[in-house]
Design a protein around this motif. Structure first.
Motif, short mmCIF file in Angstrom:
data_model
loop_
_atom_site.label_atom_id
_atom_site.label_comp_id
_atom_site.label_asym_id
_atom_site.label_seq_id
_atom_site.Cartn_x
_atom_site.Cartn_y
_atom_site.Cartn_z
N GLN A 247 0.83 -1.21 0.00
CA GLN A 247 0.00 0.00 0.00
C GLN A 247 0.86 1.26 0.00
O GLN A 247 0.59 2.20 -0.75
CB GLN A 247 -0.91 0.01 1.23
CG GLN A 247 -2.00 -1.04 1.22
CD GLN A 247 -2.77 -1.10 2.53
OE1 GLN A 247 -3.44 -2.10 2.82
NE2 GLN A 247 -2.70 -0.07 3.33
N THR A 248 1.87 1.29 0.86
CA THR A 248 2.67 2.50 1.03
C THR A 248 3.85 2.58 0.07
O THR A 248 4.48 3.63 -0.05
CB THR A 248 3.20 2.59 2.47
OG1 THR A 248 4.02 1.44 2.74
CG2 THR A 248 2.03 2.63 3.47
N LYS A 249 4.19 1.44 -0.58
CA LYS A 249 5.31 1.35 -1.53
C LYS A 249 6.67 1.60 -0.88
O LYS A 249 7.63 1.99 -1.54
CB LYS A 249 5.12 2.33 -2.69
CG LYS A 249 3.80 2.17 -3.43
CD LYS A 249 3.64 3.23 -4.50
CE LYS A 249 2.27 3.14 -5.14
NZ LYS A 249 2.04 4.21 -6.15
N LYS A 250 6.75 1.35 0.43
CA LYS A 250 8.02 1.56 1.12
C LYS A 250 8.00 0.82 2.46
O LYS A 250 6.93 0.45 2.96
CB LYS A 250 8.28 3.04 1.37
CG LYS A 250 7.26 3.69 2.31
CD LYS A 250 7.51 5.17 2.50
CE LYS A 250 6.45 5.76 3.44
NZ LYS A 250 6.64 7.23 3.63
N ALA A 251 9.17 0.61 3.01
CA ALA A 251 9.31 0.09 4.37
C ALA A 251 9.79 1.23 5.25
O ALA A 251 10.76 1.92 4.92
CB ALA A 251 10.30 -1.07 4.42
N ASP A 252 9.10 1.43 6.35
CA ASP A 252 9.41 2.51 7.29
C ASP A 252 9.83 1.89 8.61
O ASP A 252 9.13 1.03 9.14
CB ASP A 252 8.17 3.39 7.48
CG ASP A 252 8.45 4.65 8.27
OD1 ASP A 252 9.16 4.57 9.29
OD2 ASP A 252 7.94 5.72 7.90
N PRO A 253 10.97 2.30 9.18
CA PRO A 253 11.45 1.67 10.43
C PRO A 253 10.62 2.01 11.66
O PRO A 253 10.80 1.37 12.70
CB PRO A 253 12.88 2.22 10.57
CG PRO A 253 12.87 3.50 9.81
CD PRO A 253 11.92 3.30 8.66
N THR A 254 9.72 3.00 11.55
CA THR A 254 8.96 3.41 12.74
C THR A 254 7.45 3.47 12.54
O THR A 254 6.71 3.62 13.52
CB THR A 254 9.43 4.80 13.22
OG1 THR A 254 9.22 5.76 12.17
CG2 THR A 254 10.90 4.79 13.61
N ALA A 255 6.97 3.37 11.31
CA ALA A 255 5.54 3.62 11.03
C ALA A 255 4.62 2.70 11.84
O ALA A 255 3.69 3.17 12.50
CB ALA A 255 5.27 3.47 9.54
N LEU A 256 4.88 1.40 11.80
CA LEU A 256 3.98 0.46 12.46
C LEU A 256 4.17 0.44 13.98
O LEU A 256 3.21 0.25 14.72
CB LEU A 256 4.19 -0.95 11.89
CG LEU A 256 3.66 -1.16 10.47
CD1 LEU A 256 4.03 -2.54 9.96
CD2 LEU A 256 2.15 -0.97 10.41
N THR A 257 5.40 0.64 14.44
CA THR A 257 5.61 0.65 15.89
C THR A 257 5.04 1.91 16.53
O THR A 257 4.63 1.89 17.69
CB THR A 257 7.10 0.53 16.22
OG1 THR A 257 7.84 1.52 15.48
CG2 THR A 257 7.62 -0.85 15.87
N SER A 258 5.02 3.02 15.79
CA SER A 258 4.48 4.27 16.35
C SER A 258 2.95 4.33 16.25
O SER A 258 2.28 4.81 17.16
CB SER A 258 5.10 5.48 15.65
OG SER A 258 4.82 5.45 14.25
N SER A 259 2.38 3.83 15.15
CA SER A 259 0.93 3.83 15.01
C SER A 259 0.27 2.71 15.80
O SER A 259 -0.93 2.75 16.07
CB SER A 259 0.53 3.71 13.53
OG SER A 259 1.00 2.49 12.98
N ALA A 260 1.04 1.70 16.19
CA ALA A 260 0.61 0.61 17.07
C ALA A 260 -0.69 -0.05 16.64
O ALA A 260 -1.65 -0.11 17.41
CB ALA A 260 0.50 1.12 18.51
#
Length: 341
Positions: A247-260
């Protein structure tokens, strides 16, 4: 006919029916405040029922649906995994780095990520069953490990994915509205519900979570059940996380851990009737609870509430779920004591 009637009565008296009523009320409220229906206009095409809003909601539910399935079944089996957001981040990092640095087809890399997820689930089962770590402590500790690995692989920066076939997974929709990834999550929910309600393994999950000692005496291999549930949780997490990358076309080191999204999924699981102590629940209630939480978040956004209140609402709902679980456990305990006396 009597079987259908009994099934309806059980649903009507359960948590899922109450949540369904709340969901309908929230949808009505969202429609009234976001469209021109009060002015005599149509509720569709604008506001809550607009294509853009609904599609955005569906996309936002994909990761949570997959995490909800894994956490729900694991919790019914008497354990918990608090590292799923960090796991998803690590699997995403592995996938995008391999896409960037190798010539392997993305489908092969996808399978490799799932195999790593299997190993992660086995590791968690080993820590819980062999080393006797409480599952929440083991997975909290491993969460930091997975976050660190993801940060190392990504060098703490976003890494884009350019594999067209993989990106097209998220673009695929039904009626130009419902993402295929969301439908996949819904199918998984109903598969898990079928497993829990109609199969021997599902009955073993309830038994292992409700009374592991009695289950072992009854001949149920509780260690095998627990191992399978940990593996399922990690694999479901990996699939949901990789769909998020699509969906986002990228891997983010903090996106999923911050949005929880794991906390939202866990709140939905417990609000939906799965006991924190294990042994009770299903997947229908958590699904409706997750929809309630998503629509509530959408309503708060529509009326212009600051985003931190949305986060507050998720935390408050988790506390409410824990209180409800405690009260239900106390009720069961008192009923058991009364029956003994």
């Amino acid at each position: 006919m009597p079987k259908k009637s009994n099934a309806f009565k059980r649903f009507a008296s359960g948590t899922g029916f109450k949540l369904l009523i709340i969901l309908i009320i929230l949808i009505i409220i969202a429609t009234l405040i976001s469209s021109d229906v009060l002015k005599g206009g149509s509720p569709f095409g604008k506001g809550f029922f607009s294509t853009i809003n609904l599609r955005s909601m569906f996309y936002g539910l994909v990761v949570q649906l997959f995490m909800m399935c894994g956490l729900g079944m694991l919790l019914i089996g008497g354990n918990i995994d608090l590292s799923v957001a960090a796991q998803a981040t690590m699997f995403n990092a592995i996938f995008v780095v391999m896409c960037r640095d190798t010539a392997l087809p993305w489908g092969v890399i996808f399978v490799i990520a799932l195999l790593i997820a299997v190993c992660v689930g086995l590791l968690h089962a080993l820590m819980v069953l062999k080393l006797n770590f409480p599952s929440f402590i083991a997975t909290i500790g491993m969460s930091s490990v997975y976050t660190g690995i993801a940060g190392w692989l990504l060098n703490l920066t976003n890494v884009n994915v350019s594999r067209g076939g993989f990106i097209n997974i998220a673009k695929a929709t039904v009626f130009n509205l419902i993402p295929v990834t969301f439908l996949a999550g819904m199918v998984l929910v109903f598969i898990c519900q079928f497993i829990l309600s109609k199969t021997r393994f599902g009955r073993s999950c309830f038994a292992a979570g409700g009374n592991p000692f009695a289950s072992r005496l009854a001949g149920i291999n509780t260690k095998k059940v627990t191992t399978i549930l940990f593996v399922m949780c990690s694999v479901f997490t990996a699939i949901g996380g990789l769909f998020y990358v699509s969906q986002t076309k990228k891997a983010d080191p903090t996106a999923l851990t911050s949005s929880a999204p794991n906390m939202t999924a866990l709140s939905a699981v417990m609000l939906g009737g799965v006991a924190f102590s294990g042994g009770t629940g299903g997947m229908t209630g958590p699904l409706i609870a997750l929809l309630v939480m998503k629509v509530l978040d959408n309503v708060l956004t529509i009326i212009g509430v600051k985003t931190y209140w949305n986060t507050f609402a998720v935390g408050a709902l988790l506390i409410i779920a824990l209180v409800m679980d405690y009260l239900a456990a106390e009720k069961r305990r008192k009923a058991l004591l009364a029956s003994v006396q």
